[in-house]
Design a protein around this motif. Structure first.
Motif, mmCIF file in Angstrom:
data_model
loop_
_atom_site.group_PDB
_atom_site.id
_atom_site.type_symbol
_atom_site.label_atom_id
_atom_site.label_comp_id
_atom_site.label_asym_id
_atom_site.label_seq_id
_atom_site.Cartn_x
_atom_site.Cartn_y
_atom_site.Cartn_z
ATOM 1 N N GLN A 123 0.816 -1.212 0.000
ATOM 2 C CA GLN A 123 0.000 0.000 0.000
ATOM 3 C C GLN A 123 0.853 1.266 0.000
ATOM 4 O O GLN A 123 0.315 2.375 0.001
ATOM 5 C CB GLN A 123 -0.926 0.007 1.216
ATOM 6 N N GLY A 124 2.169 1.108 -0.005
ATOM 7 C CA GLY A 124 3.062 2.257 -0.052
ATOM 8 C C GLY A 124 3.284 2.932 1.278
ATOM 9 O O GLY A 124 3.933 3.979 1.349
ATOM 10 N N THR A 330 -5.258 0.718 -4.216
ATOM 11 C CA THR A 330 -4.369 1.205 -3.154
ATOM 12 C C THR A 330 -2.976 0.584 -3.223
ATOM 13 O O THR A 330 -2.106 0.951 -2.432
ATOM 14 C CB THR A 330 -4.957 0.925 -1.761
ATOM 15 N N THR A 332 0.355 0.594 -4.278
ATOM 16 C CA THR A 332 1.254 1.560 -4.924
ATOM 17 C C THR A 332 2.327 0.885 -5.772
ATOM 18 O O THR A 332 2.802 1.474 -6.755
ATOM 19 C CB THR A 332 1.913 2.472 -3.880
ATOM 20 N N GLN A 371 -1.975 9.167 -8.469
ATOM 21 C CA GLN A 371 -2.682 8.259 -7.564
ATOM 22 C C GLN A 371 -1.770 7.791 -6.438
ATOM 23 O O GLN A 371 -2.194 7.718 -5.279
ATOM 24 C CB GLN A 371 -3.205 7.041 -8.338
ATOM 25 N N VAL A 372 -0.535 7.471 -6.781
ATOM 26 C CA VAL A 372 0.430 7.042 -5.752
ATOM 27 C C VAL A 372 0.626 8.156 -4.734
ATOM 28 O O VAL A 372 0.590 7.926 -3.512
ATOM 29 C CB VAL A 372 1.782 6.656 -6.382
ATOM 30 N N ILE A 375 -2.023 8.604 -2.232
ATOM 31 C CA ILE A 375 -1.969 7.586 -1.175
ATOM 32 C C ILE A 375 -0.797 7.833 -0.244
ATOM 33 O O ILE A 375 -0.899 7.728 0.977
ATOM 34 C CB ILE A 375 -1.864 6.173 -1.806
ATOM 35 N N ASP A 376 0.350 8.157 -0.842
ATOM 36 C CA ASP A 376 1.605 8.335 -0.086
ATOM 37 C C ASP A 376 2.303 9.583 -0.610
ATOM 38 O O ASP A 376 3.080 9.518 -1.561
ATOM 39 C CB ASP A 376 2.483 7.084 -0.266
ATOM 40 N N ASN A 379 6.170 9.664 -1.341
ATOM 41 C CA ASN A 379 6.788 8.579 -2.105
ATOM 42 C C ASN A 379 7.866 9.142 -3.040
ATOM 43 O O ASN A 379 7.548 9.815 -4.036
ATOM 44 C CB ASN A 379 5.729 7.820 -2.904
ATOM 45 N N ALA A 382 7.802 8.098 -6.787
ATOM 46 C CA ALA A 382 6.712 8.716 -7.541
ATOM 47 C C ALA A 382 7.019 10.183 -7.837
ATOM 48 O O ALA A 382 6.737 10.680 -8.934
ATOM 49 C CB ALA A 382 5.404 8.596 -6.765
#
Length: 460
Positions: A123-124, A330, A332, A371-372, A375-376, A379, A382
């Motif tokens: 899920q990252g 979700t 990643t 999107q990544v 979520i995070d 990151n 990303a």
């Protein structure tokens, strides 16, 4: 109560007693049914490896078991692992939460934490994964303090160390990854000494050795990488002798050969994955591995300047990864791999001179990265890839002679590259990215009459 005239109250009490007895009878019946269902479910679990049943079919059985009797730690652990294999991280996390409430003692608690860390990594959520692994390590160490030869605890420490290594690689810390993999190998050696006939421990060691080889490769030590991969291959072939036909081991052997032996071995690896997915089409681990294999094959065709074949394999990879992301948006890791496949596919369109389709595909890659980051937000991969993606998008716009749009896209990429460089000034990759963005952006500025700005970009 009834004779004293309170007839309604008496009837209510009798109804409640009857309902309680019925619930007790039903609970007893459910427990009895669960015992039978559990026995069959665990047999069904073994049938996945033979291709007799699919992951989805076995999930149905363990869902029934946990519905009939939700009090067994092991049932929830198995269900969580099955959900993860099917790509449903939300359900996997929920099942593991149930297992954690039922965990008895440090060993079971550590087992849950390790499994939950894998979900968090997918899920990252790397900070959560790291904390879970630290908790698992502490729990296993508490077991070993009273029983230094505890096989479950030593195996747990080996698994935890492998995940620590994977996490460290994701964060770019190759030295920490190496230390973790060396610890995993040491634990595996202890396990093999205690139980030399157990193939699981040979498998643990093969993973530790292979991952050490990958670290060597990332550090530029090709000889060390090849030596360790050869050792890992020998270990995995020894495992296969003990458990003939086991899909996980067959894939593990094939994956090492694909790295060591080039194009033909990659084709064999792809064929094996397709074969296995015919028996268990819901196995997302194999779907993901097949996607990555297609990306690698496409890269080989690119080197041969066979853009048609490269495009076909990139397209297949994109299709597989889009399906996986639809299963669980979700994840990643899947999103990042989807971005890479899309950006590579966009590159083949550019190679054909089709900049419009290249732009459309690269924008999908940009969307995956956003999107990544939703979520995070921290990151690092990303963030870096987003800057590169926008540089490529600007190039696609230039190919369509949309110079003003290209200027705007270059501005976005330069802003991002500068921010990354300021955050990590010693990273030469960020400086290189910024230099490429600045140099590339000068041309559309000149073509739109902004020569002074173009010169400033060249000078910077």
């Amino acid at each position: 109560m009834f004779n004293n005239g309170d007839q309604l109250a008496a009837i209510t009490v009798l109804d409640e007693l009857r309902a309680a007895k019925e619930r007790a009878r039903q609970a007893e019946l459910d427990r009895a049914n669960a015992m039978d269902a559990r026995s069959i479910a665990y047999l069904a679990l073994e049938a996945i490896d033979s291709g007799t049943l699919t992951t989805a079919q076995v999930i149905d059985r363990f869902e029934e078991v946990t519905r009939l009797d939700p009090t067994r730690f092991r049932d929830w652990m198995v269900l969580g692992d099955l959900y993860k294999t099917a790509g449903d991280l939300g359900q996997a996390s929920a099942a593991l939460d149930q297992a954690e409430t039922l965990a008895s003692g440090p060993a079971e608690r550590a087992e849950v934490l390790v499994a939950s860390s894998e979900v968090a990594m997918d899920q990252g959520n790397l900070s959560r994964a790291k904390a879970l692994l630290a908790g698992a390590s502490d729990a296993w160490k508490s077991v070993l303090s009273s029983d230094p030869d505890s096989i479950p605890a030593l195996d747990g420490m080996a698994a935890t160390a492998l995940l620590f290594g994977d996490l460290s690689e994701d964060q770019g810390d190759l030295q920490a990854a190496r230390r973790a993999y060396e610890n995993a190998r040491a634990y595996a050696d202890r396990l093999i000494a205690l139980a030399p006939d157990n193939p699981n421990f040979l498998w643990r060691k093969s993973n530790a050795v292979a991952f050490l080889g990958f670290v060597d490769g990332k550090e530029g030590n090709e000889t060390g990488e090849r030596e360790k991969l050869s050792q890992a291959l020998a270990l995995r072939e020894a495992v296969l002798e003990q458990v003939p036909g086991l899909p996980r081991v067959r894939v593990g052997i094939s994956s090492v050969k694909a790295i060591m032996n080039g194009f033909d071995a990659l084709l064999d690896h792809r064929a094996l994955l397709i074969e296995l997915l015919e028996t268990d089409p819901g196995n997302t681990e194999w779907q993901h591995t097949l996607a990555i294999t297609n990306i690698r094959l496409a890269g080989w065709y690119n080197q041969q300047v066979d853009l048609v074949s490269a495009s076909e394999h990139f397209e297949e990879a994109v299709g597989l990864l889009e399906k996986l992301v639809a299963t669980d948006p979700t994840n990643t890791n899947w999103l990042l791999d989807l971005q890479y496949a899309l950006s590579s596919r966009a590159g083949t369109f550019a190679g054909f001179g089709d900049y419009e389709r290249g732009e459309q595909t690269e924008r999908k890659a940009e969307s995956a990265l956003l999107q990544v980051l939703a979520i995070d937000s921290g990151n690092a991969r990303a963030e870096t890839e987003l800057a590169w993606t926008r540089i490529r998008l600007a190039g696609m716009l230039m190919g369509q002679k949309k110079y003003e749009a290209a200027n705007r896209m270059f501005d976005q990429s330069i802003t991002k590259a500068r921010a990354l460089r300021e955050r990590e000034p010693t990273r030469t990759a960020h400086a290189k990215m910024l230099a490429i963005a600045l140099q590339s952006s000068a041309l559309p500025l000149r073509l739109t009459g902004k020569s002074a700005e173009a010169v400033a970009r060249y000078i910077e």
